[in-house]
Motif scaffolding. Structure first.
Motif, PDB file in Angstrom:
ATOM      1  N   LEU A 149       0.841  -1.199   0.000  1.00  0.00           N
ATOM      2  CA  LEU A 149       0.000   0.000   0.000  1.00  0.00           C
ATOM      3  C   LEU A 149       0.875   1.247   0.000  1.00  0.00           C
ATOM      4  O   LEU A 149       1.804   1.375   0.798  1.00  0.00           O
ATOM      5  CB  LEU A 149      -0.882   0.038   1.245  1.00  0.00           C
ATOM      6  N   ARG A 150       0.573   2.152  -0.883  1.00  0.00           N
ATOM      7  CA  ARG A 150       1.220   3.472  -0.890  1.00  0.00           C
ATOM      8  C   ARG A 150       0.122   4.509  -0.774  1.00  0.00           C
ATOM      9  O   ARG A 150      -0.857   4.476  -1.535  1.00  0.00           O
ATOM     10  CB  ARG A 150       1.998   3.670  -2.185  1.00  0.00           C
ATOM     11  N   VAL A 151       0.242   5.426   0.171  1.00  0.00           N
ATOM     12  CA  VAL A 151      -0.750   6.488   0.353  1.00  0.00           C
ATOM     13  C   VAL A 151      -0.086   7.828   0.079  1.00  0.00           C
ATOM     14  O   VAL A 151       1.003   8.116   0.586  1.00  0.00           O
ATOM     15  CB  VAL A 151      -1.354   6.466   1.767  1.00  0.00           C
ATOM     16  N   ILE A 152      -0.750   8.629  -0.735  1.00  0.00           N
ATOM     17  CA  ILE A 152      -0.238   9.947  -1.092  1.00  0.00           C
ATOM     18  C   ILE A 152      -1.286  10.993  -0.724  1.00  0.00           C
ATOM     19  O   ILE A 152      -2.440  10.903  -1.144  1.00  0.00           O
ATOM     20  CB  ILE A 152       0.056  10.044  -2.604  1.00  0.00           C
ATOM     21  N   ALA A 153      -0.873  11.960   0.073  1.00  0.00           N
ATOM     22  CA  ALA A 153      -1.698  13.153   0.323  1.00  0.00           C
ATOM     23  C   ALA A 153      -1.079  14.271  -0.492  1.00  0.00           C
ATOM     24  O   ALA A 153      -0.067  14.847  -0.096  1.00  0.00           O
ATOM     25  CB  ALA A 153      -1.707  13.506   1.802  1.00  0.00           C
ATOM     26  N   PRO A 154      -1.643  14.578  -1.658  1.00  0.00           N
ATOM     27  CA  PRO A 154      -1.106  15.707  -2.427  1.00  0.00           C
ATOM     28  C   PRO A 154      -1.443  17.003  -1.728  1.00  0.00           C
ATOM     29  O   PRO A 154      -1.800  16.997  -0.544  1.00  0.00           O
ATOM     30  CB  PRO A 154      -1.812  15.556  -3.777  1.00  0.00           C
ATOM     31  N   ASP A 155      -1.337  18.117  -2.390  1.00  0.00           N
ATOM     32  CA  ASP A 155      -1.786  19.350  -1.747  1.00  0.00           C
ATOM     33  C   ASP A 155      -3.237  19.179  -1.307  1.00  0.00           C
ATOM     34  O   ASP A 155      -4.094  18.736  -2.081  1.00  0.00           O
ATOM     35  CB  ASP A 155      -1.648  20.538  -2.705  1.00  0.00           C
ATOM     36  N   VAL A 156      -3.499  19.504  -0.048  1.00  0.00           N
ATOM     37  CA  VAL A 156      -4.801  19.273   0.561  1.00  0.00           C
ATOM     38  C   VAL A 156      -5.394  20.616   0.964  1.00  0.00           C
ATOM     39  O   VAL A 156      -4.749  21.397   1.667  1.00  0.00           O
ATOM     40  CB  VAL A 156      -4.685  18.340   1.780  1.00  0.00           C
ATOM     41  N   GLY A 157      -6.612  20.856   0.523  1.00  0.00           N
ATOM     42  CA  GLY A 157      -7.245  22.153   0.741  1.00  0.00           C
ATOM     43  C   GLY A 157      -7.968  22.273   2.058  1.00  0.00           C
ATOM     44  O   GLY A 157      -9.188  22.403   2.117  1.00  0.00           O
ATOM     45  N   GLY A 158      -7.217  22.226   3.148  1.00  0.00           N
ATOM     46  CA  GLY A 158      -7.795  22.403   4.476  1.00  0.00           C
ATOM     47  C   GLY A 158      -8.294  21.106   5.068  1.00  0.00           C
ATOM     48  O   GLY A 158      -8.571  20.133   4.360  1.00  0.00           O
ATOM     49  N   GLY A 159      -8.372  21.084   6.377  1.00  0.00           N
ATOM     50  CA  GLY A 159      -8.837  19.890   7.073  1.00  0.00           C
ATOM     51  C   GLY A 159      -9.547  20.201   8.370  1.00  0.00           C
ATOM     52  O   GLY A 159     -10.635  19.734   8.626  1.00  0.00           O
ATOM     53  N   PHE A 160      -8.882  20.978   9.252  1.00  0.00           N
ATOM     54  CA  PHE A 160      -9.459  21.380  10.540  1.00  0.00           C
ATOM     55  C   PHE A 160      -9.888  20.186  11.379  1.00  0.00           C
ATOM     56  O   PHE A 160     -10.834  20.266  12.166  1.00  0.00           O
ATOM     57  CB  PHE A 160     -10.651  22.325  10.335  1.00  0.00           C
ATOM     58  N   GLY A 161      -9.202  19.050  11.240  1.00  0.00           N
ATOM     59  CA  GLY A 161      -9.602  17.833  11.926  1.00  0.00           C
ATOM     60  C   GLY A 161     -10.579  17.007  11.127  1.00  0.00           C
ATOM     61  O   GLY A 161     -10.725  15.807  11.354  1.00  0.00           O
ATOM     62  N   GLY A 162     -11.280  17.632  10.173  1.00  0.00           N
ATOM     63  CA  GLY A 162     -12.272  16.922   9.381  1.00  0.00           C
ATOM     64  C   GLY A 162     -11.671  15.879   8.456  1.00  0.00           C
ATOM     65  O   GLY A 162     -12.386  15.004   7.966  1.00  0.00           O
ATOM     66  N   LYS A 163     -10.363  15.973   8.213  1.00  0.00           N
ATOM     67  CA  LYS A 163      -9.676  14.974   7.388  1.00  0.00           C
ATOM     68  C   LYS A 163      -8.697  14.153   8.214  1.00  0.00           C
ATOM     69  O   LYS A 163      -7.820  13.474   7.667  1.00  0.00           O
ATOM     70  CB  LYS A 163      -8.997  15.653   6.200  1.00  0.00           C
ATOM     71  N   LEU A 164      -8.830  14.235   9.529  1.00  0.00           N
ATOM     72  CA  LEU A 164      -8.127  13.345  10.452  1.00  0.00           C
ATOM     73  C   LEU A 164      -9.019  12.124  10.635  1.00  0.00           C
ATOM     74  O   LEU A 164      -9.679  11.934  11.640  1.00  0.00           O
ATOM     75  CB  LEU A 164      -7.887  14.062  11.786  1.00  0.00           C
ATOM     76  N   GLN A 165      -9.028  11.278   9.615  1.00  0.00           N
ATOM     77  CA  GLN A 165     -10.026  10.220   9.612  1.00  0.00           C
ATOM     78  C   GLN A 165      -9.639   9.115   8.646  1.00  0.00           C
ATOM     79  O   GLN A 165      -8.927   9.345   7.667  1.00  0.00           O
ATOM     80  CB  GLN A 165     -11.382  10.803   9.198  1.00  0.00           C
ATOM     81  N   VAL A 166     -10.088   7.903   8.955  1.00  0.00           N
ATOM     82  CA  VAL A 166     -10.119   6.809   7.980  1.00  0.00           C
ATOM     83  C   VAL A 166     -11.577   6.724   7.551  1.00  0.00           C
ATOM     84  O   VAL A 166     -12.438   6.276   8.312  1.00  0.00           O
ATOM     85  CB  VAL A 166      -9.641   5.480   8.588  1.00  0.00           C
ATOM     86  N   THR A 167     -11.874   7.184   6.347  1.00  0.00           N
ATOM     87  CA  THR A 167     -13.257   7.373   5.957  1.00  0.00           C
ATOM     88  C   THR A 167     -13.825   6.124   5.285  1.00  0.00           C
ATOM     89  O   THR A 167     -13.094   5.319   4.710  1.00  0.00           O
ATOM     90  CB  THR A 167     -13.393   8.556   4.976  1.00  0.00           C
TER      91      THR A 167
END
Length: 808
Positions: free
Chosen positions: A244-262
């Protein structure tokens, strides 16, 4: 390699990353286009609680461009359960959390079917052709009602109570018994506050792309946590982590909302594995608000005891925290983070915290900017104002007489933490000066005496928070599944350039700029010669990512240690090259020299010599790279004083912030421009909670604020000009002296605004207004008028006290 002309740390540099972000020269996850890529659309339940009695996908399957339609039954054997990494108690209830419902839905917005098609448009069209039959069940929405267990979200659990977590200062040996303090107190105040449910309205919606080639899986995701996501996806699916390779490219904000396994990350991976083709999913804004996790949602019962002279003695906190329908990654632990901050900057003798986590038929909650600490700061700052009113003491005075003084640091708190440094007096004095505090009180008195329709209120928030979420031993003691260390690598290239690999994963914070500044100063290289790599588990092979204001204090310190290792090896080689004792070698401005002579070698010369390896000291390996991992012994504790002036129209209920001053102490500042930006963004979100934002549901559990027409996110025109400044007491827990700033503005601002509005209206009998303080709620509170015995309140929002201490 030439030395930098001036120190980089403390310099207000424009961000490196902004050019590509502002001009659109970057690649967001949704921009990715892969050969043969399929598109996933998600059908979501319109009901909050029901059994699924049938799903007919026949019409959707035959629609143009549709490759396949999948339901929960298709994935029942392989989707497992989404992870919860924080089992806060041994007996915590944790129901299975499928990525897609199989036979029952538990919140409106839960996934019930997928359409996989050749375009996003064909996939969306086909959703409308799926027929789902629901047998609706009773809906559980109210936390207090939920604890009566008349109707159950998860019948198999036998209760709606998830867990109860307790901290008691007497039992922990760090304070006295709170019930004794309350029983013997001269003054006892009880209040109940509500923290409304909020939605992290990040600029870039969530998006996922999964590619599969020869048994390898690459996952691009708009995530804050690529390293954690890789680990968790492997654990849930059984796919080997090295595949498994995971890439987070440029991310447009999170505020904790993307601190998640969705759910959608897992579903995209499962579909790509099944189809053998790339798959993309990108949510709409409404879809985000319906299904991405929410934040806050607490009921806070606070009891504070004090002596008649205003000295606080005991603090008891009883929370109900809404988990929603499932436990996501850190859902049950979010309110627990606040447990250590309710005492804030004040010297209580006794403290007891009891939090009961409750299941409801709503979207799961989880981290949202501040994660537990804004809730704590709100409660204690509201209570300090309430105490001031009760005793007839000026609200800043009641704070001053109870806070930890600068000469008392380091200070062991009644919540079991050790605050390492701070100066609340200095930050407050500066804030009051910038605000014109006395002049504003005089203006307030004039408006009251004249009966002005527009009343003036002054709100105070003197706060601290724990940042640098990291100490692994502390996290382990709290039953958190992961550690909190961070890692960094420095690659010295033979041409003299520098590559930095960081385990942190930015989504707007400016890591590329600040990390370059740190390395430029440490190594004496030009700022533009440093390249920062992040967010790709194939490049940055380990890390704990970005959240909890930890990136600089923890990740930046790892970088400092890596730079120290580079210099240590380079010093040895420089001594060999200059034929001198290593103890005589000095380093400054990117160059090694022999003490007392003109002999010198630049760092670039030494790096090239290490690379060609023609003449190395015996036993030295070629190259000049270094790795470092840092796990701090303590959190860091930024603090500050925020002052807010609001004008409240008593005829319409309209609230306008006329002046806002924020003086924060975030330790040593790396880049003041970035710090100001973080504070401004944080203030916007904290003010939004006070005045604008609220996720609302109807009686059937349907989210009624599922668009930005109904969920009010303020724009620049809705916010005042902010006057910001800083005081500096460096942290002692890391060599940078950094304390963290990403959440400070949000934590401090909400109570400052609410205290200000109430201060404007108390003399009219308004005791409390629930957030958000909309014009309707303010106007309604004014129509209610005072409870019996409210009495007259003097300028400053305070009543006088009679000889017995009763409010007159």
């Amino acid at each position: 390699m030439t030395a930098t002309a001036e120190p980089e740390i403390g310099r207000a540099r424009l961000r490196k990353e902004d050019a590509r972000l502002i001009t659109g020269q970057t690649t967001w996850t949704d921009n990715l286009q892969l050969h043969g890529m399929l598109h996933m659309a998600v059908l979501r339940s319109p009901v909050a609680h029901a059994r699924i009695t049938g799903i007919d996908v026949s019409r959707a399957t035959s629609m143009p461009g549709v490759a396949v339609v999948l339901t929960g039954e298709d994935f029942a054997a392989e989707q497992g359960s989404l992870p919860c990494a924080w089992p806060i108690t041994e007996d915590m209830k944790a129901p299975p959390a499928p990525a897609m419902a199989v036979d029952q839905v538990n919140f409106a917005g839960e996934a019930v079917a997928l359409v996989i098609a050749d375009s996003a448009y064909h996939a969306a069209d086909a959703l409308e052709a799926i027929d789902v039959d629901y047998d609706e069940l009773p809906v559980v929405l109210d936390m207090e009602e939920a604890l009566r267990d008349n109707d159950l979200v998860h019948p198999d659990l036998g209760t709606n109570k998830c867990a109860t977590w307790i901290f008691d200062s007497a039992e922990a040996g760090v304070g006295t018994n709170v019930e004794d303090e309350i029983a013997s107190a001269e003054v006892v105040i009880e209040r109940t506050f509500k923290q409304q449910r909020l939605i992290p309205a990040f600029m870039e919606p969530r998006s996922v792309v999964v590619d599969t080639t020869a048994g390898m899986f690459t996952v691009w995701s708009a995530t804050q946590i690529p390293h954690i996501l890789r680990w968790m996806l492997s654990a849930v699916t059984g796919i080997s982590e090295h595949k498994l390779r995971v890439i987070a490219p440029d991310v447009g904000g999170g505020f904790g909302g993307k601190l998640q396994v969705t759910p959608e990350e897992l579903l995209c991976l499962l579909v790509a594995r099944r189809m053998g083709r790339p798959v993309k999913w990108t949510e709409s804004r409404t879809e985000s608000m319906l299904s991405a996790h929410h934040g806050r949602d607490q009921i806070q019962k606070i009891t504070l005891s004090a002596r008649r002279d205003g000295t606080v003695t005991g603090l008891k906190v009883e929370l109900l925290a809404d988990m929603g329908a499932y436990l996501r990654l850190v859902t049950p632990g979010v309110p627990i983070l606040g447990a250590f901050m309710f005492n804030s900057i004040y010297k209580f003798a006794a403290y007891r915290f009891v939090c009961t986590n409750v299941f409801t038929n709503k979207v799961p909650t989880d981290a949202y900017r501040g994660a537990g600490r804004p809730e704590a700061t709100f409660a204690i700052e509201r209570m300090m104002d309430e105490l001031a009113v009760e005793l007839g003491v000026e609200p800043m005075k009641i704070r001053e007489m109870n806070w930890i003084r600068h000469e008392e640091f380091p200070f062991d708190t009644v919540a079991g933490l050790t605050y390492d440094s701070g100066n609340y007096e200095a930050a407050t004095a500066r804030a009051m000066e910038l605000f014109g505090y006395e002049e504003m009180r005089e203006e307030q008195a004039r408006r009251r005496s004249s009966g002005d329709v527009v009343q003036l209120g002054i709100g105070i928030s003197t706060y601290t928070e724990m940042c640098g979420l990291a100490p692994s031993r502390v996290l382990g003691a709290l039953r958190y599944a992961a550690g909190g260390w961070e890692t960094a690598s420095i690659r010295m290239l033979p041409t003299g350039k520098v590559e930095v690999i960081t385990g942190t994963s930015p989504h707007g914070q400016g890591h590329e700029t600040v990390w370059s500044q740190i390395v430029a100063d440490k190594l004496g290289v030009p700022f533009d010669d440093v390249e920062v790599l992040h967010g790709d588990t194939a490049t940055s092979h380990k890390g704990m990512d970005s959240y909890g204001s930890r990136s600089l204090a923890v990740g930046g310190t790892a970088l400092v240690h890596a730079a120290d290792k580079v210099l240590a090896k380079a010093r040895t080689l420089a001594a060999h090259m200059m034929e001198c004792d290593e103890a005589d070698v000095e380093f400054a401005s990117g160059s090694f020299s022999v003490r007392g002579t003109s002999t010198a070698r630049s760092l670039g010369d030494v790096v090239l010599a290490a690379h060609v390896a023609h003449d190395l000291p015996e036993g030295m390996e070629p190259g000049m790279d270094a790795d470092a991992t840092f796990d701090p012994d303590n959190f860091s504790f930024p603090h500050g004083t925020h002052l807010c002036a609001t004008e409240v129209d008593t005829e319409t209920g309209m609230v306008r912030i006329s002046r806002y001053v924020a003086v924060d102490d975030v330790g040593t500042v790396m880049n003041p421009l970035i710090v100001d930006g973080q504070v401004h963004g944080g203030l916007a979100q904290g003010i939004a909670q006070a005045l604008y934002e609220e996720a609302t549901h109807d009686e059937m559990g349907t989210l009624t604020s599922a668009t930005l027409a109904d969920y009010l996110v303020p724009c620049a025109a809705d916010l005042p000009a902010f006057l910001t400044d800083r005081t500096t007491t460096p942290a002692t827990s890391n060599p940078l002296g950094a304390k963290g700033v990403g959440e400070a503005g949000t934590i401090a601002s909400t109570p400052a605004v609410v205290n200000s509005v109430l201060d404007a209206l108390r003399h009219l009998g308004v005791r409390d207004i629930e957030m958000p303080m909309s014009p309707e709620r303010v106007w309604t509170a004014l129509q209610g008028r005072p409870d019996e015995g409210a009495g007259e309140v003097a300028a400053g929002g305070l009543g006088s006290i009679d000889a017995q201490g009763g409010q007159s």
